[in-house]
Design an enzyme around this catalytic site. Structure first.
Site, PDB file in Angstrom:
ATOM      1  N   HIS A   1       0.854  -1.195   0.000  1.00 13.02           N
ATOM      2  CA  HIS A   1       0.000   0.000   0.000  1.00 13.02           C
ATOM      3  C   HIS A   1       0.889   1.245   0.000  1.00 13.02           C
ATOM      4  O   HIS A   1       1.947   1.259   0.634  1.00 13.02           O
ATOM      5  CB  HIS A   1      -0.933   0.011   1.222  1.00 13.02           C
ATOM      6  CG  HIS A   1      -2.006   1.044   1.102  1.00 13.02           C
ATOM      7  ND1 HIS A   1      -1.762   2.379   1.334  1.00 13.02           N
ATOM      8  CD2 HIS A   1      -3.300   0.950   0.722  1.00 13.02           C
ATOM      9  CE1 HIS A   1      -2.879   3.058   1.112  1.00 13.02           C
ATOM     10  NE2 HIS A   1      -3.823   2.217   0.728  1.00 13.02           N
TER      11      HIS A   1
ATOM     12  N   GLU B   1      -3.900   1.706  -7.337  1.00 10.25           N
ATOM     13  CA  GLU B   1      -4.347   2.847  -6.530  1.00 10.25           C
ATOM     14  C   GLU B   1      -3.469   4.054  -6.821  1.00 10.25           C
ATOM     15  O   GLU B   1      -2.383   4.207  -6.230  1.00 10.25           O
ATOM     16  CB  GLU B   1      -4.225   2.524  -5.031  1.00 10.25           C
ATOM     17  CG  GLU B   1      -5.106   1.415  -4.540  1.00 10.25           C
ATOM     18  CD  GLU B   1      -5.436   1.585  -3.057  1.00 10.25           C
ATOM     19  OE1 GLU B   1      -6.630   1.707  -2.746  1.00 10.25           O
ATOM     20  OE2 GLU B   1      -4.518   1.605  -2.218  1.00 10.25           O
TER      21      GLU B   1
HETATM   22  P1  13P Z   1     -10.024   5.935  -0.156  1.00 10.41           P
HETATM   23  O1  13P Z   1     -11.110   5.052  -0.678  1.00 10.41           O
HETATM   24  O2  13P Z   1     -10.338   6.498   1.201  1.00 10.41           O
HETATM   25  O3  13P Z   1      -9.584   6.946  -1.148  1.00 10.41           O
HETATM   26  O4  13P Z   1      -8.743   4.981   0.115  1.00 10.41           O
HETATM   27  C1  13P Z   1      -8.313   4.137  -0.873  1.00 10.41           C
HETATM   28  C2  13P Z   1      -7.272   3.245  -0.312  1.00 10.41           C
HETATM   29  O5  13P Z   1      -6.160   3.639  -0.035  1.00 10.41           O
HETATM   30  C3  13P Z   1      -7.641   1.833  -0.062  1.00 10.41           C
HETATM   31  O6  13P Z   1      -6.522   1.061   0.198  1.00 10.41           O
END
Ligand code: 13P
Length: 246
Positions: free
Chosen positions: A96, A165
């Site tokens: 992450h 992400e």
């Molecule tokens: P948000 O949905 O709060 O933008 O976060 C995404 C995230 O980092 C999930 O791992």
């Protein structure tokens, strides 16, 4: 199979299980329930009790990270893949951007991935470019490196999901436009195919909520979502699933 994965980050106490009771109740009655898997990654402190409770139910429990050594070592506050597996987690997130920002290198991530798979944890491997990299058109280079420097053909690919992400999208309310996201998902699948000889599920994360989830529906290459903020509310998480299939 689609994936709706809720990453709670630093949220949750024992009684937050009530959120999961509601989600579980919804899924058990949902006519679409065989089309998707719902996974929640609470903090380490809650993995054991939640895993026990939901073992035969509709929510799968995972962890948000794991340490790069196994099974035990003298590293204060570290929690190993072995320890996580032993308290009942099925999945673990690795890579992450929060943890990359705190120092996780590709070498660290590589050993996390190997040890997690060795302990029969399934992996949600996160990749994503930051705002500067996006502006400088470095997105594809960044994503490719994050994949090829950590994953390789010897790994058990059946147990790996890739979560795209973009860092500029996490917690900001900003999401990529459909055209860019489609191109990026296709690119990720192409790189993954080169590494493994086959494609893997690719999910999207970053400001996914009950309103914008409909827009992602058109992109068939996206196999699900990694949801942060909205996963802390049973209603929002349920509405994301409902609106996706509406
Ligand atoms: P948000 O949905 O709060 O933008 O976060 C995404 C995230 O980092 C999930 O791992």
């Amino acid at each position: 199979m689609k994936f709706f994965i809720g990453n709670w980050k630093m949220f949750g106490v024992p009684k937050s299980i009530n959120i999961l009771h509601k989600i579980n109740f919804f899924i058990s009655k949902d006519k679409n329930r065989n089309k998707y898997r719902a996974i929640i990654t609470p903090p380490y402190t809650l993995i054991e009790s939640y895993s026990k409770y939901f073992r035969r139910k509709k929510i799968i429990i995972g962890s948000q990270n794991c340490y790069k050594k196994d099974p035990f070592s003298s590293n204060t506050a570290a929690v190993s893949p072995y320890m996580i597996r032993k308290v009942g987690a099925t999945y673990t997130i690795i890579g992450h951007s929060d943890n990359r920002a705190e120092g996780d290198s590709n070498t660290d991530l590589k050993s996390k991935v190997e040890l997690a798979l060795k302990n029969k944890l399934k992996i949600i491997y996160c990749i994503g470019e930051n705002k500067t990299q996006k502006i400088n058109k470095k997105t594809f280079t960044v994503l490719k490196n994050q994949i090829v420097k950590v994953l390789n053909r010897k790994l058990k690919s059946n147990n790996i999901i890739i979560a795209y992400e973009p860092i500029w999208s996490i917690g900001t309310g900003k999401i990529p436009n459909n055209k860019d996201l489609l191109k990026t998902a296709i690119f990720i699948k192409k790189v993954v195919k080169k590494v493994f000889g086959k494609t893997l599920p690719v999910i999207y994360g970053g400001s996914v909520d009950e309103n914008n989830v409909k827009m992602f529906k058109e992109i068939k290459e996206i196999d699900g979502f990694l949801i942060g903020g909205a996963s802390k509310s049973a209603k929002k998480f349920i509405d994301i699933i409902k609106n996706y299939y509406r």
